[in-house]
Design an enzyme around this catalytic site. Structure first.
Site, PDB file in Angstrom:
ATOM      1  N   CYS A   1       0.513  -0.932  -0.329  1.00 28.05           N
ATOM      2  CA  CYS A   1       0.187  -0.303  -0.224  1.00 28.05           C
ATOM      3  C   CYS A   1       1.269   1.267   0.122  1.00 28.05           C
ATOM      4  CB  CYS A   1      -0.788  -0.313   1.339  1.00 28.05           C
ATOM      5  SG  CYS A   1      -2.034   0.939   1.708  1.00 28.05           S
TER       6      CYS A   1
ATOM      7  N   ASP B   1       1.067   3.352   1.594  1.00 27.30           N
ATOM      8  CA  ASP B   1       1.062   3.951   3.729  1.00 27.30           C
ATOM      9  C   ASP B   1       2.104   4.370   3.706  1.00 27.30           C
ATOM     10  OD1 ASP B   1       0.065   4.390   6.166  1.00 27.30           O
ATOM     11  OD2 ASP B   1      -1.397   3.953   5.557  1.00 27.30           O
TER      12      ASP B   1
ATOM     13  N   ARG C   1       2.916   5.260   6.374  1.00 25.11           N
ATOM     14  CA  ARG C   1       3.361   3.979   8.018  1.00 25.11           C
ATOM     15  C   ARG C   1       4.080   2.828   7.454  1.00 25.11           C
ATOM     16  NH1 ARG C   1      -1.840   5.104  10.526  1.00 25.11           N
ATOM     17  NH2 ARG C   1      -2.786   4.499   8.405  1.00 25.11           N
TER      18      ARG C   1
ATOM     19  N   HIS D   1      -2.095  -4.265   4.435  1.00 23.53           N
ATOM     20  CA  HIS D   1      -1.589  -3.554   6.312  1.00 23.53           C
ATOM     21  C   HIS D   1      -3.199  -3.230   6.950  1.00 23.53           C
ATOM     22  CE1 HIS D   1      -2.730   1.129   6.125  1.00 23.53           C
ATOM     23  NE2 HIS D   1      -2.790   0.921   4.738  1.00 23.53           N
TER      24      HIS D   1
ATOM     25  N   CYS E   1      -5.936  -0.029   7.011  1.00 20.03           N
ATOM     26  CA  CYS E   1      -5.996   0.520   5.882  1.00 20.03           C
ATOM     27  C   CYS E   1      -7.183   1.350   5.364  1.00 20.03           C
ATOM     28  CB  CYS E   1      -5.272  -0.166   4.783  1.00 20.03           C
ATOM     29  SG  CYS E   1      -5.012  -0.175   3.128  1.00 20.03           S
TER      30      CYS E   1
HETATM   31 CO    CO Z   1      -3.431   1.424   2.957  1.00 19.26          CO
END
Ligand code: CO
Length: 223
Positions: free
Chosen positions: A43, A45, A47, A99, A102
């Site tokens: 992803c 993302d 993090r 994750h 999400c």
């Molecule tokens: Co995500």
């Protein structure tokens, strides 16, 4: 005039100096070649950075990231990354990394309108619909999010295995496995979803085993 991104540029010089201090040949070696064994499809993302969370240095993982780690059959970006990784770099493992928590997955569950990205997230919506009966057994939203993150990673492994690049690699006897993981933002732990596919014949049994395992375990216990 200093750049509005001066903090980042300064950070880059500090990072480069520190790597060089640790190993004076670090950049010399990396500049010559990359020979990663792994392709990470994760992803976007912020993090969930690939190399950092599995404690590997630059040069070890080839990376594709998009919202909700989707492998869509018509996405030339992702397909080209897989082709380059498999045919040219000859990676031995493709890892789909979802994750928990999400935002893309949550938007699907909330049926929230975010804009253009809703069209991309339809791929995840299809996964949610396919597994609606399993998701309906979970009455807490956080558990439904966790379960859909897991189901999505498993479905994207299937999509990856069905690409012509992966099929052709197996056909010619190239060593290549595809795996599903799900990462916890809460404690930084990676959850292996136990789906490992190393041949065309192994796909269906691996898919069914992974789903059956999910059905046996409440989502919370796996986190
Ligand atoms: Co995500």
């Amino acid at each position: 005039m200093t750049s509005p991104l001066q903090d980042l540029l300064d950070g880059n010089r500090r990072w480069s100096a520190a790597r060089h201090a640790e190993d004076p040949h670090f950049f010399e070696y990396l500049a010559k070649q990359q020979s990663p064994k792994y392709l990470w499809i994760g992803c976007s993302d912020s993090r969930v950075p690939a190399t950092q969370i599995v404690d590997l240095p630059p040069g070890e993982i080839f990376v594709q990231r998009n919202v909700a780690n989707v492998v869509a059959h018509s996405d030339l970006n992702c397909l080209s990354t897989i082709q380059f990784a498999v045919d040219i770099l000859k990676v031995e493992h493709i890892i789909i990394v979802g994750h928990y928590g999400c935002g893309g997955i949550q938007a699907v569950l909330d049926e929230r309108r975010l804009g253009l990205v809703d069209n991309w997230l339809r791929h995840v919506g299809d996964v949610a619909e396919k597994h609606s009966s399993m998701l309906a057994t979970l009455d807490v939203m956080a558990l439904r999010n966790a379960r859909l993150c897991e189901l999505n990673a498993i479905e994207q492994v299937t999509n990856t295995c069905r690409t012509t690049m992966v099929m052709d690699a197996w056909e010619r006897g190239q060593k290549l496995s595809v795996h599903a993981w799900c990462y916890s933002l809460d404690n930084g732990h990676m959850n292996d979803l136990n789906m490992h596919v190393d041949s065309r014949a192994a796909l269906q049994p691996a898919y069914e085993n992974a789903l059956q395992r999910l059905m046996r375990l409440p989502a919370a216990q796996q986190r």
